[in-house]
Design an enzyme around this catalytic site. Structure first.
Site, short mmCIF file in Angstrom:
data_model
loop_
_atom_site.label_atom_id
_atom_site.label_comp_id
_atom_site.label_asym_id
_atom_site.label_seq_id
_atom_site.Cartn_x
_atom_site.Cartn_y
_atom_site.Cartn_z
N ASN A 166 0.83 -1.21 0.00
CA ASN A 166 0.00 0.00 0.00
C ASN A 166 0.87 1.26 0.00
OD1 ASN A 166 0.63 -0.80 2.66
ND2 ASN A 166 -1.12 0.27 3.53
N VAL A 167 0.36 2.27 -0.66
CA VAL A 167 1.07 3.56 -0.81
C VAL A 167 0.07 4.66 -0.47
CG1 VAL A 167 2.34 5.07 -2.38
CG2 VAL A 167 2.53 2.58 -2.63
N GLU A 168 0.27 5.28 0.69
CA GLU A 168 -0.68 6.29 1.16
C GLU A 168 -0.29 7.68 0.68
OE1 GLU A 168 -1.08 5.55 5.38
OE2 GLU A 168 -2.27 3.76 4.97
N CYS B 222 -4.27 0.89 -2.35
CA CYS B 222 -4.18 -0.38 -1.65
C CYS B 222 -3.05 -1.21 -2.26
CB CYS B 222 -5.48 -1.17 -1.77
SG CYS B 222 -6.78 -0.65 -0.64
N GLU C 271 -3.16 -4.11 -3.34
CA GLU C 271 -3.64 -4.85 -4.50
C GLU C 271 -3.56 -4.02 -5.78
OE1 GLU C 271 -5.03 -4.57 -1.58
OE2 GLU C 271 -5.91 -6.46 -0.89
N CYS D 114 -10.87 -4.10 -3.78
CA CYS D 114 -9.74 -4.93 -4.24
C CYS D 114 -10.17 -6.34 -4.60
CB CYS D 114 -8.63 -4.90 -3.21
SG CYS D 114 -7.86 -3.27 -3.16
#
Ligand code: THU
Length: 131
Positions: free
Chosen positions: A44-46, A55, A57, A91
């Protein structure tokens, strides 16, 4: 096709360790076995704009497509402890598109097929069958 679940879980954990999750402090990693034998992963990359977070996925699917495509045969998604984590609703739809009904998921209640994870799924067939 032989599925090495331990290898898939390890790949998911390795991806999880790369997560960028400074806002939720909830790192997620995911790994997928492709029908040609390769393993693709995502984390995940916020974002400071919280709603823009990607997310794990999303990264998985991007990696799948950008490295040659194919169909997902099996997927493992893990939390910070390496324990199985259920993909969110959105996802599950992503996994359905690229894994189909027979793709297997290492779920919190054992190995399950995508038909169990996303029953009566909406999919590409609806776009053609309902014209
Ligand atoms: N998250 C995922 O990466 N995948 C999921 O299926 C569930 C949620 C992430 C999004 C967010 O960065 C963090 O988990 C907390 O919701």
């Amino acid at each position: 096709m032989e599925i090495n679940w331990d290898e898939l879980r390890s790949a998911a954990s390795a991806a999880m360790s790369k997560a960028y999750a400074p806002y939720s402090n909830f790192p997620v990693g995911v790994a997928g076995l492709v029908d040609d034998g390769r393993i693709v992963t995502g984390c995940n990359v916020e974002n400071a704009a919280y709603g823009v977070a990607l997310c794990a996925e999303c990264g998985l699917i991007s990696s799948l497509i950008s490295t040659g495509g194919g169909k997902l045969v099996a997927v493992a998604c893990v939390d910070r402890h390496g324990n199985a984590l259920m993909p969110c609703g959105r996802c599950r739809q992503l996994l359905w598109e690229h894994g189909g009904p027979n793709c297997l998921l290492d779920s919190v209640s054992g190995i399950k097929s995508m038909t169990e994870i996303l029953p009566d799924a909406f999919g590409a067939h609806d776009l053609t069958d309902r014209l």
